[in-house]
Design a protein around this motif. Sequence first.
Motif, short mmCIF file in Angstrom:
data_model
loop_
_atom_site.label_atom_id
_atom_site.label_comp_id
_atom_site.label_asym_id
_atom_site.label_seq_id
_atom_site.Cartn_x
_atom_site.Cartn_y
_atom_site.Cartn_z
N ILE A 174 58.79 130.26 -10.00
CA ILE A 174 58.23 128.83 -11.09
C ILE A 174 59.22 127.38 -10.82
O ILE A 174 59.90 127.48 -11.17
CB ILE A 174 57.88 128.95 -12.36
N ALA A 175 58.50 126.49 -10.16
CA ALA A 175 59.44 125.28 -9.97
C ALA A 175 58.21 124.06 -10.88
O ALA A 175 57.48 123.62 -11.22
CB ALA A 175 58.64 124.66 -8.94
N ASN A 176 59.60 123.62 -11.25
CA ASN A 176 58.54 122.72 -12.94
C ASN A 176 58.54 121.32 -12.02
O ASN A 176 58.68 120.76 -10.93
CB ASN A 176 59.82 122.24 -13.72
N ILE B 47 53.52 125.40 -9.72
CA ILE B 47 54.40 124.72 -10.08
C ILE B 47 53.72 124.42 -11.23
O ILE B 47 52.71 125.01 -11.71
CB ILE B 47 53.74 123.01 -9.27
N ASP B 48 54.27 124.40 -12.13
CA ASP B 48 53.55 124.70 -13.63
C ASP B 48 54.73 123.69 -14.04
O ASP B 48 56.30 123.70 -14.34
CB ASP B 48 53.61 125.94 -14.36
N ASN B 49 54.57 122.94 -15.82
CA ASN B 49 54.95 122.19 -16.69
C ASN B 49 56.22 123.36 -17.40
O ASN B 49 56.96 122.65 -18.04
CB ASN B 49 54.05 121.66 -17.73
N HIS B 50 55.61 124.92 -17.51
CA HIS B 50 56.72 125.41 -18.26
C HIS B 50 56.43 126.58 -17.34
O HIS B 50 55.55 127.45 -17.23
CB HIS B 50 56.01 125.31 -20.06
N GLU C 23 54.99 130.20 -19.31
CA GLU C 23 53.35 129.76 -19.47
C GLU C 23 53.03 130.11 -18.19
O GLU C 23 52.33 130.23 -17.52
CB GLU C 23 53.25 128.41 -19.70
N GLY C 24 53.92 129.80 -17.27
CA GLY C 24 53.90 129.49 -15.45
C GLY C 24 53.75 130.78 -15.37
O GLY C 24 52.99 132.01 -14.25
N ILE C 25 54.65 132.04 -15.78
CA ILE C 25 54.79 132.99 -15.71
C ILE C 25 53.40 134.22 -16.19
O ILE C 25 52.73 134.80 -15.31
CB ILE C 25 56.11 134.22 -16.39
N ALA D 76 50.85 136.25 -14.01
CA ALA D 76 51.11 137.49 -14.31
C ALA D 76 48.81 137.41 -14.61
O ALA D 76 48.28 138.57 -14.47
CB ALA D 76 51.41 137.70 -15.67
N ARG D 77 48.17 136.51 -15.50
CA ARG D 77 46.81 136.85 -15.33
C ARG D 77 45.66 136.85 -13.94
O ARG D 77 45.19 137.56 -14.35
CB ARG D 77 46.70 136.14 -17.24
#
Length: 362
Positions: A119-121, A162-165, A168-170, A174-175
């Motif tokens: 995950i890259a912020n 790329i995600d803000n959190h 939440e990105g994980i 996964a979903r």
Amino acid sequence: LEMLTMWGMSLPQVATTLAAALVGNQAGLLSDAVLNAVVVMMLVTAILGPLIVRQTARSLPVPETELSTEAPESDWQATTDRPFTIVVPVYNPRTEQYLIELAALIAEYWGGVIKPLAIANAQSQMDSPRMNRVFQQRESLLATAAQLGQSLNVAVDPLLRIDNHVAEGISRTAREQKANLVIMGWSERHTFTARLFGTLIDNVLWSTHCPLAITYLRMSPRKMTHCLVPIKQFTAAEAHKVQIAIAIAQHSGAQVTLLHVTPRPPSTHREMALHKRMRALAGEISPDIDLQVRVHCQADTAKAIVQEAQFCDLVVMRTYRRRSSTGDISISDISNQVARQLNCSLILLGEPRSNWLHQASQ
């Protein structure tokens, strides 16, 4: 014993008796001497009742219900259109190798695929030097994970998001990938509740849709020789723990011990039924796997697990996610006690909230 217990529970005379005595005294129907006697009676019964219940309730016989020997139905099944998928977030180079090795053993057992995730912020400017450095670091982690997976002969599909959190990105990845399992690791354990379940893993444990394996691996899973799996309930979630241990044992030839702790000695018939139920959790396994089942009689469950784990390389336990009054995730007391005392590797398997709510309603 049942009569004494019921009598002890109904013995205390406090609220109604005191209220009636006060009203009677104020109305002039009861003298001060009678009121004092009522107060003395109230104190005696309030003290004596709990003492009687404490002594008699311990010896009450527990009815032994018939235990079904049928294996619980597990949802960990690979299909022709969707292989068993394991998402492995990689963010710590110190734990990456053991995580990928564990995921490879499970993927090999189920014929599945590993999806390392970095995950890259998100940044306000996607072309900034900082974003470029983050991307390079994440790509390096994914390249290492891909090489490890390929060397272990399992399918690997690296993912960069790329995600803000991060948490939440994980959970979202996964979903989106329809993952069957998420595997995460941590490197420190002495401040278990504060550091682990108060940050990243806390949030992933609460939000993920699939089981989350939280791992503290002190050695390579491919070199483990003895795995201990405490069994509390005979459900599909318990079977998931057993399947993880068997996946490890299938490669290394490790012994797998299933342990059920009970506070009172079971009858011979019930002990045999417990053995059958525990073996049913394992399902059909290779004859090369050394599967042992044990029923340990001890009131302190955590102490019994720690004693049995003295000569083990790995303990696989289950944890429940629930919100405390402060809003944090609280880990079950037994898992917390065991985690603080173990000197071997540990896997805590957290199930989706919908699963344990469904089991609780049954």
